[in-house]
Structures are given as C-alpha cells and as structure tokens.
Design a protein around this motif. Structure first.
Motif, PDB file in Angstrom:
ATOM      1  N   GLY A   1      15.319  -5.107 -12.222  1.00  0.00           N
ATOM      2  CA  GLY A   1      14.729  -6.372 -12.934  1.00  0.00           C
ATOM      3  C   GLY A   1      14.241  -7.587 -12.121  1.00  0.00           C
ATOM      4  O   GLY A   1      13.929  -8.589 -12.500  1.00  0.00           O
ATOM      5  N   LYS A   2      14.185  -7.171 -10.791  1.00  0.00           N
ATOM      6  CA  LYS A   2      13.391  -8.196 -10.250  1.00  0.00           C
ATOM      7  C   LYS A   2      12.027  -7.811 -10.062  1.00  0.00           C
ATOM      8  O   LYS A   2      11.429  -6.881 -10.032  1.00  0.00           O
ATOM      9  N   LYS A   3      11.408  -8.951  -9.102  1.00  0.00           N
ATOM     10  CA  LYS A   3       9.834  -8.860  -8.976  1.00  0.00           C
ATOM     11  C   LYS A   3       9.439  -7.607  -8.253  1.00  0.00           C
ATOM     12  O   LYS A   3      10.143  -7.417  -7.076  1.00  0.00           O
ATOM     13  N   LYS A   4       8.518  -6.672  -8.456  1.00  0.00           N
ATOM     14  CA  LYS A   4       8.356  -5.563  -7.787  1.00  0.00           C
ATOM     15  C   LYS A   4       7.341  -5.993  -6.561  1.00  0.00           C
ATOM     16  O   LYS A   4       6.485  -6.821  -6.638  1.00  0.00           O
ATOM     17  N   SER A   5       7.670  -5.342  -5.533  1.00  0.00           N
ATOM     18  CA  SER A   5       6.993  -5.711  -4.086  1.00  0.00           C
ATOM     19  C   SER A   5       6.527  -4.185  -3.631  1.00  0.00           C
ATOM     20  O   SER A   5       7.043  -3.250  -3.840  1.00  0.00           O
ATOM     21  N   THR A   6       5.842  -4.282  -2.616  1.00  0.00           N
ATOM     22  CA  THR A   6       5.221  -3.207  -1.889  1.00  0.00           C
ATOM     23  C   THR A   6       5.411  -3.314  -0.404  1.00  0.00           C
ATOM     24  O   THR A   6       5.833  -4.538   0.087  1.00  0.00           O
ATOM     25  N   LEU A   7       5.090  -2.290   0.327  1.00  0.00           N
ATOM     26  CA  LEU A   7       5.236  -2.524   1.902  1.00  0.00           C
ATOM     27  C   LEU A   7       4.525  -3.594   2.382  1.00  0.00           C
ATOM     28  O   LEU A   7       4.824  -4.206   3.119  1.00  0.00           O
ATOM     29  N   ILE A   8       3.227  -4.015   1.822  1.00  0.00           N
ATOM     30  CA  ILE A   8       2.597  -4.960   2.609  1.00  0.00           C
ATOM     31  C   ILE A   8       3.325  -6.263   2.422  1.00  0.00           C
ATOM     32  O   ILE A   8       3.106  -7.038   3.261  1.00  0.00           O
ATOM     33  N   ASP A   9       4.000  -6.539   1.291  1.00  0.00           N
ATOM     34  CA  ASP A   9       4.728  -7.514   1.025  1.00  0.00           C
ATOM     35  C   ASP A   9       5.830  -7.749   2.203  1.00  0.00           C
ATOM     36  O   ASP A   9       6.458  -8.854   2.379  1.00  0.00           O
ATOM     37  N   CYS A  10       6.481  -6.840   2.887  1.00  0.00           N
ATOM     38  CA  CYS A  10       7.396  -6.983   3.765  1.00  0.00           C
ATOM     39  C   CYS A  10       6.669  -7.257   5.086  1.00  0.00           C
ATOM     40  O   CYS A  10       7.711  -7.637   6.021  1.00  0.00           O
ATOM     41  N   LEU A  11       5.476  -7.344   5.296  1.00  0.00           N
ATOM     42  CA  LEU A  11       4.840  -7.687   6.877  1.00  0.00           C
ATOM     43  C   LEU A  11       4.580  -9.025   6.976  1.00  0.00           C
ATOM     44  O   LEU A  11       4.463  -9.712   5.567  1.00  0.00           O
ATOM     45  N   PRO A  12       4.809  -9.519   7.850  1.00  0.00           N
ATOM     46  CA  PRO A  12       4.827 -11.012   8.184  1.00  0.00           C
ATOM     47  C   PRO A  12       3.452 -11.691   7.806  1.00  0.00           C
ATOM     48  O   PRO A  12       2.354 -10.945   7.928  1.00  0.00           O
ATOM     49  N   GLU A  13       3.329 -12.936   7.429  1.00  0.00           N
ATOM     50  CA  GLU A  13       1.979 -13.332   7.159  1.00  0.00           C
ATOM     51  C   GLU A  13       1.494 -14.597   8.465  1.00  0.00           C
ATOM     52  O   GLU A  13       2.451 -15.252   8.895  1.00  0.00           O
ATOM     53  N   PHE A  14       0.310 -14.443   8.996  1.00  0.00           N
ATOM     54  CA  PHE A  14      -0.038 -15.422   9.964  1.00  0.00           C
ATOM     55  C   PHE A  14      -1.016 -16.032   9.518  1.00  0.00           C
ATOM     56  O   PHE A  14      -2.004 -16.449  10.429  1.00  0.00           O
ATOM     57  N   ALA A  15      -1.563 -16.488   8.124  1.00  0.00           N
ATOM     58  CA  ALA A  15      -2.602 -17.276   7.871  1.00  0.00           C
ATOM     59  C   ALA A  15      -2.778 -18.540   8.501  1.00  0.00           C
ATOM     60  O   ALA A  15      -3.980 -18.745   8.755  1.00  0.00           O
ATOM     61  N   ALA A  16      -1.732 -19.131   8.744  1.00  0.00           N
ATOM     62  CA  ALA A  16      -1.890 -20.546   9.250  1.00  0.00           C
ATOM     63  C   ALA A  16      -2.495 -20.555  10.659  1.00  0.00           C
ATOM     64  O   ALA A  16      -3.220 -21.358  10.907  1.00  0.00           O
ATOM     65  N   ILE A  17      -1.880 -19.474  11.487  1.00  0.00           N
ATOM     66  CA  ILE A  17      -2.203 -19.607  12.845  1.00  0.00           C
ATOM     67  C   ILE A  17      -3.605 -19.067  12.989  1.00  0.00           C
ATOM     68  O   ILE A  17      -4.697 -19.468  13.706  1.00  0.00           O
ATOM     69  N   ILE A  18      -4.207 -18.279  12.124  1.00  0.00           N
ATOM     70  CA  ILE A  18      -5.491 -17.759  12.188  1.00  0.00           C
ATOM     71  C   ILE A  18      -6.516 -18.643  11.832  1.00  0.00           C
ATOM     72  O   ILE A  18      -7.581 -18.649  12.417  1.00  0.00           O
ATOM     73  N   THR A  19      -6.205 -19.217  10.858  1.00  0.00           N
ATOM     74  CA  THR A  19      -7.027 -20.402  10.195  1.00  0.00           C
ATOM     75  C   THR A  19      -7.156 -21.452  11.439  1.00  0.00           C
ATOM     76  O   THR A  19      -8.197 -22.044  11.548  1.00  0.00           O
ATOM     77  N   LYS A  20      -6.088 -21.823  11.802  1.00  0.00           N
ATOM     78  CA  LYS A  20      -6.094 -22.972  12.854  1.00  0.00           C
ATOM     79  C   LYS A  20      -6.972 -22.504  14.076  1.00  0.00           C
ATOM     80  O   LYS A  20      -7.759 -23.374  14.720  1.00  0.00           O
ATOM     81  N   ALA A  21      -6.730 -21.257  14.500  1.00  0.00           N
ATOM     82  CA  ALA A  21      -7.573 -20.859  15.571  1.00  0.00           C
ATOM     83  C   ALA A  21      -9.056 -21.021  15.205  1.00  0.00           C
ATOM     84  O   ALA A  21     -10.157 -21.246  16.341  1.00  0.00           O
ATOM     85  N   GLN A  22      -9.361 -20.650  14.244  1.00  0.00           N
ATOM     86  CA  GLN A  22     -10.929 -20.407  13.769  1.00  0.00           C
ATOM     87  C   GLN A  22     -11.324 -21.836  13.730  1.00  0.00           C
ATOM     88  O   GLN A  22     -12.514 -22.287  13.902  1.00  0.00           O
ATOM     89  N   GLU A  23     -10.646 -22.809  13.288  1.00  0.00           N
ATOM     90  CA  GLU A  23     -10.875 -24.143  13.170  1.00  0.00           C
ATOM     91  C   GLU A  23     -11.286 -24.648  14.670  1.00  0.00           C
ATOM     92  O   GLU A  23     -12.164 -25.438  14.959  1.00  0.00           O
ATOM     93  N   LYS A  24     -10.374 -24.285  15.535  1.00  0.00           N
ATOM     94  CA  LYS A  24     -10.563 -24.692  16.894  1.00  0.00           C
ATOM     95  C   LYS A  24     -11.752 -24.122  17.662  1.00  0.00           C
ATOM     96  O   LYS A  24     -12.671 -24.690  18.300  1.00  0.00           O
ATOM     97  N   LYS A  25     -12.012 -22.781  17.128  1.00  0.00           N
ATOM     98  CA  LYS A  25     -13.414 -22.281  17.926  1.00  0.00           C
ATOM     99  C   LYS A  25     -14.524 -22.872  16.864  1.00  0.00           C
ATOM    100  O   LYS A  25     -15.500 -23.082  17.568  1.00  0.00           O
ATOM    101  N   ALA A  26     -14.367 -23.227  15.992  1.00  0.00           N
ATOM    102  CA  ALA A  26     -15.551 -23.683  15.359  1.00  0.00           C
ATOM    103  C   ALA A  26     -15.873 -25.240  15.907  1.00  0.00           C
ATOM    104  O   ALA A  26     -17.239 -25.684  16.201  1.00  0.00           O
ATOM    105  N   GLU A  27     -14.794 -25.814  16.341  1.00  0.00           N
ATOM    106  CA  GLU A  27     -14.926 -27.376  16.806  1.00  0.00           C
ATOM    107  C   GLU A  27     -15.600 -27.210  18.026  1.00  0.00           C
ATOM    108  O   GLU A  27     -16.516 -27.876  18.623  1.00  0.00           O
ATOM    109  N   ARG A  28     -15.208 -26.157  19.054  1.00  0.00           N
ATOM    110  CA  ARG A  28     -15.790 -25.808  20.377  1.00  0.00           C
ATOM    111  C   ARG A  28     -17.282 -25.529  20.105  1.00  0.00           C
ATOM    112  O   ARG A  28     -18.105 -26.049  21.144  1.00  0.00           O
TER     113      ARG A  28
END
Length: 812
Positions: free
Chosen positions: A48-75
């Motif tokens: 009865g709960k929402k179906k998830s897959t293995l990829i949903d069990c992996l941690p997300e790093f979007a915030a740090i990846i985006t922050k690094a790209q912004e810093k590199k773009a500034e440089r």
C-alpha cells in the motif's frame, strides 16, 4: 555472527531485496530461501506504500554538485573578465615553526608528541617556498613527521588566500592516512577553518546509471557467475556515501574486473549533468567536494592524467602542489605519457559491444541490448530507419567476433621475434629494425587487424548516426547512443595507438614488444617517453607557483643531482627550486644492526644456483634462531620462488610460518598474516620494497637478497642509459647506480618505523664490499655496516642484538 548477519538482512530496504531476488532468480544459490523470506516479510510491510526502486535508496548530492559548478563558473568569469588576482597573504614563518616547538600547538594537544627539529625545518622550508613562488625538493627520513610538516603550511596558505592546495600521493594507503587521520586531527587542533576533500580516478567510483542499467538488463549482459558476484555491490550501493569501491570488501574486484569495468564510467561514457542519475552520482559528488575544498588529497595518477589541461574536470584550479612519495614521479609520468596494445586492451571494448557466453552460446553485450530494445514490441511496424539500424547492428555481431582472430594473428606474429623460453622477455625495436621478413609478416597482420577494426567502426558509426534519426524513442535510446560512441572512441584510440607503436619513428620514445606467454601467443607492444623532464617542465613546473617534492629517498650520496636531472628540474632557472635534506629523528646506531656477510658467493648469472642455495641455507639458520620475525626482499620472482621452495619445509618444521608472494596469497593477505603471526617469515618482491609499514616485533629482521639494479636489458632502462651516454656521462654510474640506490634506501626503510623499533638489516649481496660502487649505497643509509666472514658469528651477533632488545622492552 549468524544472528548479526540476519539482523542486518532484516534491515535492508525493500528495493535492495527486490534487486537481489531479481538477480538470483535464474541461478542456484544456497541463500536464496533466506532472502526470499526476508523479501516476503518486507514486501508485506510495504503493502500500500509508494513504490520505490534501488536508485531511490541512494543518497542525493544535487546541492553540492550545483554549488561547485556555480563556483567554477564564477572563477571562469573572473578569468575571462581579466580580474587581477589579489596579492597573496604570506605565511607567518616564525609562527609556523613555533607550532612544532616544545610550547607549540602539537605539544599542547598531543600527550606523546616529541619535538623534532627536522619537522620544524621542513615546515619552515615549505612555508618559505609558498611565500616566494619556489619549488622545493625535500628528503625527510622516516620519523620526521613530514606529513604534518607540509600539511600545516598548506592548510594555512589555502585558508588565508582562499586558493586550493593539492596534495598528491603515490599509494592509496598514504592518501587514506592523510585524509582519514592527519587532516581530521588538524581540523580539531588548528584555529584555521578549512575544508578538505579526497579525490581518486574514475575507476574507483560506482556509476549509479551503469549499475541500474546492468541490473535491469542482466539477461542480455551478465553470466550466472556475474549475477552472484554483483550481490555485494547491490547491498553496498544503498549504504555508501562515497561510492568508492575500496569500501566494498565483499566484491572481488581482482576476480571480477570485467564486471567492475561496466560499473564505473570512463570519460567517454560519462554524461555528466546530462545523465538522468546525476543527482546520485558519486563521481560528481567527489569532484564537487574537490572543487569546493581548500585542501585536496589526490594521487599521482590523477594529477598526471590532468597535466597540461587548460581546465581540469577533476581538480580545482591550483598553483600550489605537494607531491609526496615523489621518488615515483618519473615512473608515473612515464606510464601516463606512454601507450600499449595487448589482448585485453582490445577485447575490453569489444566484449562490451558483443560477446558469446562460454556455457550457453548466448550473445550478450551492448549491441545485443540495443537490438532487443529497438525491436521490442514493434517487429511488424519498424520504420525504414529502424530496419536499417537493426540490420547494421545485427551485422556487427559477427564483425566483432571476427576481429578476435585478426587480433590473435597480429599478436601471434610477434612470436617470430622470440624463442619458446623467452617468457617475460622484452625486445626493443625502432623503425630502423623493421625492414625485414619478420617485420613484413608483423605489418601484414597489423594491417589486417586495423582494417577489421576500421570496418567495424565504420559500420557502427553509420548505425549510430541512423539511431539519432529514429522517430520513436525506445528504451535507453540516448544512453545506448552515448555508450556506443564511447566504445567507438576507444576503438579509434586503439587503432591510432597501434599505428603509433608499430611505426616507431618518434626519437623521443622507446618501443618494445613483451612476451607474456610464448605458448599462448600472449604479447604486448608498447611505447614510452625516454625523458619526461622536458614535458614536466613545460606542462607542470612552469604553470605552478610552488611544487613541493617530498620523499624519504630523493638523494644519492646526499645529493639531489640525480633526482633533479631525471625530472627536468635542472632545466628551470637556478633560483626557482630549492633543496633540503633532513636527517632522521631515529637513533639508527642504537636501533639497527646492519650486517653484510662476506662468506656468500656473488650473485653472478653463471653461478646463480649456488647463490640461491647459499642464501637459502643462511635464511633457514637465521630465522630458526630469530623465531621468524623476518621480511625477505627479492629483486625477481624467479629467485623468490626458488628460495621459497628451499626454506618452506625446514622453517615450518620449526613452527615458523612461511609466506611467499604469489604462492601463499595476495600482498594484502600476506601482510595481514605477517603482522598478526609474530613467528613468521614473508618473502616479497617489488611491491614490498616500499609502502610497507610493519612496526613492532613482527618485523625484527629485514633481508635484502640482492642490490636492486634495474634489468639492463629492459627497453626503457636501455634507452635511458643511451640518452645518458649521449650526453657524455656514464650510464652505469650516472643512471643505473642512482636508481638502485634510491630503491635500496626504500627497502632499507622498511625496518625502523618508530623510535621504539629495533632490528637487523642484512644485505646478502657482497658486491657492496667488492665493487667500487658499493660506497654509493653505504653513503646513502644512516648507519654503517658490520662485515661478517663467518655465518656462526653473524647469527650469534644477531641473536644477541635482538635479545638485548627484548631485555630492554621487558625492563620498560
């Protein structure tokens, strides 16, 4: 243990259990009922709960990846806009030195800290070079504490000037020590806030996209054995925060390397932010952390693979670089600037495209999967474009299989250069050697092989182009196109490198063919630069403000001349580089008995068997007397094998465990046993001469069987000797001896790892005494030798020395 494991099993997320059950469904596996029960239990809980897959069990790093790209773009923007970098804030050198003094930071925070004058001098030199844009060569013996001596000024420089410093090591062990031990300690002690990151090469990080693909397409991608091998990766993927495969002790990467090749993304395969799973990408996360860090701990392979790039995708833009274990820099640079062609270099991308199963003759691989998904559900309604793509892909199956015979014939053609007893031999060649009947046959085989590769690339290039014109998108279409392009790029590189290696007309390179196994027609053709110094000067030294070369072994007879010339530092302006040779804080006169027996025969080629018998007899008597506790270093596996055969039975009769590299386990396994079992003897070759750390009683007697001269017939060695001779120098005294001395010092340094260690070093090569060059070796170690004419006296003195050590320990 069983209860602990079953409790862990019950905590696994449902998507992990579902992935495991899907993977083992078609195979026999003893634990299947246990996992079925766990899966049923968790499935009921999730009803009865929402179906998830293995990829949903992996941690997300979007915030740090985006922050690094912004810093590199500034440089990048600042550089394009021509913004002048601010003048750096210099380091306070007296304050840096005081941190290592009796009233300094380390004395206050570390109860057992001992002030070492050498450590303060090294920190001062590093700080001075950072302030004044100098390069530094520093030799710091074991016990100096060189890691802290360069870390403290590096951290302060990076934090004060908001500019990253990269620290690079040769071994993963030192990289782990810096990142997981030394830097966390400094984070706690220093009043300077800073961020640190660790970065490794692509091949260390799990690619979530490729994992999910492999799981969903297992029927057409992996064998039954591969399915079971993959299970530890599935459970670990849901737990890891780094994706670094070194964490996963359950996956046998040495045995299943071909599977791991399909679980990490090479540069051509990686889609970066265009990937659907970029938010879970461990590689992008690691690189983002590096881009945002003040101090980045990398390894030489990463640093030198990035050398010469305008913008590095891995490392942040940096002007200050510290190369620890710097005595390996020439070898690493040589490997990165060279190329080789052998069976597995070619078969790896071919097998990724298509291969036949050994048991079931079922075709597997990328091409099989493309055709399956292209035709799936539309066999009767395929458009003309889809039909063309399908036909080209299907035709390519046999083309891939047909390349292997051409490859085998090309490699087999090298057998005309060797005899059946030449296994391990290397034959050097150049374009001047090739006008001959033997080379005519080799070139004919090469031409057929390259032509077959070219036809395959042409066929698949056309299929790839047409795939982009398919109107109706099919499953994995974009992923298939991207990966197919990546494999084609690898094949193009193989074609180019094959032509380069066979043409052999670049005077800056040395070319050779190696016979791996004559009867299996296993050969390798390779090329490497003869001198890396000019390239390092152009691509590295002139682009950095400061590079610190640090190692325990950089000098020969207390001079840096050899290291300076080999790495091209002598090509720099005289005032750009400084050198510093530090002593050691250990009391070698008290801690080490250095013995050279004169009663053994010389290790000459025509009397090698006599030398082996004499060495074996001595080692048996010695280690019976010392109750094992010995590391024995060899310069060749052939001699190790012969000695192992002669000492194993007599020593094990005395209940002394004998561990032979290549015989009794992997190097890591042998080291673990050797550290744990005090009454043991370990016989090792090249990998044990450096980076091995066994403090305490387990290593009390270190034996160097022969002086570690490089094989003079090795093509790289021979070419470099010729280059030295061409400059008017002696290739033996000015190249062969210094290389051996540095290796000798590395081996010698395995014994004493702390101030409480005591032990014996034996060198069984009497050429130290009979040849004039012996003085170079004696002058390069911190204690003088004792020469023994009789075996009985040698063993008596060793026993007395080690017993005195035990008495001293008991007194303490």
């Amino acid at each position: 243990l069983w209860h602990v494991l079953t409790a862990e099993l019950e905590e696994l997320p449902l998507p992990v259990l579902e992935a495991i059950m899907a993977m083992v469904a078609p195979v026999e596996w003893g634990l299947k009922p246990l996992f079925q029960q766990a899966h049923a239990s968790r499935f009921a809980d999730a009803f009865g709960k929402k179906k998830s897959t293995l990829i949903d069990c992996l941690p997300e790093f979007a915030a740090i990846i985006t922050k690094a790209q912004e810093k590199k773009a500034e440089r990048m923007k600042a550089k394009i806009d021509g913004e002048e970098p601010q003048q750096p804030f210099p380091l306070d050198i007296p304050a840096t030195i005081n941190m290592f003094g009796p009233d300094g930071m380390f004395s206050k925070h570390l109860p057992n800290f001992e002030t070492r004058r050498e450590q303060g001098r090294m920190a001062k030199a590093v700080a001075y070079c950072f302030n004044n844009r100098k390069h530094l060569m520093v030799e710091a013996g074991t016990g100096t504490g060189k890691s802290l001596a360069y870390l403290v000024p590096a951290i302060h420089w990076a934090a004060r000037n908001h500019t990253p410093v990269v620290i690079s090591t040769y071994t993963k062990a030192l990289q782990a020590q810096l990142f997981h031990k030394d830097i966390p300690m400094l984070t706690e002690f220093l009043d300077q806030g800073f961020n640190a990151a660790q970065i490794k090469g692509r091949a260390n990080y799990l690619c979530p996209r490729k994992l999910m693909y492999l799981l969903s397409e297992a029927d057409r991608e992996i064998t039954e054995a591969g399915r079971l091998a993959l299970l530890p990766v599935i459970t670990w993927a849901a737990l890891t925060q780094t994706g670094d495969i070194i964490e996963n002790t359950g996956f046998q990467i040495a045995r299943y390397g071909e599977i791991w090749d399909r679980l990490y993304a090479t540069g051509d395969e990686c889609r970066g932010r265009a990937c659907n799973n970029w938010r879970q990408c461990f590689l992008l996360k690691a690189r983002a952390q590096a881009q945002l860090a003040d101090v980045v701990v990398a390894n030489h392979a990463v640093v030198f693979s990035e050398m010469g790039m305008t913008t590095s995708p891995v490392l942040p833009e940096h002007s200050h670089l510290i190369l620890d274990e710097a005595h390996n820099v020439e070898d690493v640079a040589t490997n990165n600037l060279g190329c080789e062609i052998d069976r597995w270099t070619v078969l790896r991308p071919l097998h990724r495209l298509y291969r036949m199963g050994r048991r079931d003759n079922t075709g597997r691989g990328l091409l099989t999967n493309i055709l399956y998904h292209l035709r799936r559900g539309r066999e009767r309604s395929m458009t003309d474009t889809e039909t063309v793509v399908g036909r080209k892909i299907a035709d390519s199956f046999q083309m891939v299989l047909d390349i292997e015979p051409f490859l085998e014939e090309f490699l087999r053609s090298f057998s005309s250069l060797f005899g059946f007893d030449d296994n391990g031999a290397r034959k050097r060649y150049s374009d001047e050697d090739q006008p001959s009947e033997k080379w005519d046959e080799i070139f004919a085989a090469k031409k057929a092989f390259v032509a077959a590769l070219g036809e395959l690339v042409k066929e698949l290039d056309f299929a790839l182009e047409k795939m982009g014109e398919v109107d109706r998108e099919f499953s994995y279409q974009q992923d298939f196109m991207h990966e197919l392009e990546a494999q084609l790029n690898k094949l193009r590189t193989i074609m180019d490198e094959t032509e380069f290696v066979m043409k052999a007309d670049d005077a800056r390179y040395v070319y050779w063919v190696e016979c791996i196994d004559f009867f299996k027609a296993s050969f390798r053709a390779a090329a490497a630069p003869i001198e890396v110094g000019p390239l390092l000067k152009e691509l590295l030294y002139e682009k950095k403000d400061t590079i610190v070369f640090s190692s325990a072994t950089l000098t020969v007879a207390e001079k840096f001349d050899f290291f300076r010339s080999r790495l091209g530092l002598d090509l720099m302006e005289d005032d750009r580089s400084l050198e510093l040779s530090l002593g050691t804080s250990f009391d070698f006169e008290r801690q080490v008995l250095f013995c050279v027996p004169s009663f053994l025969p010389e290790p000459v080629y025509h009397d090698a068997e006599r030398f082996v018998r004499s060495v074996s007899d001595l080692l048996v008597d010695l280690h019976v007397a010392t109750r094992g506790r010995g590391l024995i270093l060899f310069t060749s596996y052939a001699m190790l094998s012969k000695v192992h055969e002669q000492v194993k039975e007599p020593l094990e009769r005395e209940n002394i465990v004998v561990l032979g590299q290549g015989v009794d386990g992997s190097p890591d396994q042998l080291l673990k046993t050797f550290r744990r079992v005090v009454e043991s003897v370990l016989l090792g070759t090249q990998s044990f001469w450096e980076g091995v750390d066994v403090p305490g009683e387990s290593l009390s007697c270190l034996t160097l069987t022969k002086l570690p001269f490089a094989v003079f017939t090795d093509p790289i060695v021979k070419a470099r000797c010729e280059a030295v001779e061409a400059k008017g120098h002696s290739s033996f005294i000015d190249y062969s001896v210094p290389v051996a001395v540095i290796r000798f010092k590395q081996g010698f340094g395995r014994l004493i790892r702390s101030k409480t260690d005591r032990g014996v070093v034996l060198v069984l090569d009497k050429r130290l005494l009979t040849k004039r060059y012996g003085g170079y070796f004696f002058d390069s170690v911190p204690v003088g030798p004792h020469v023994y004419a009789e075996k009985e006296k040698l063993i008596e003195d060793i026993e007395e020395f080690l017993n005195a050590d035990e008495a001293e320990n008991n007194a303490r």
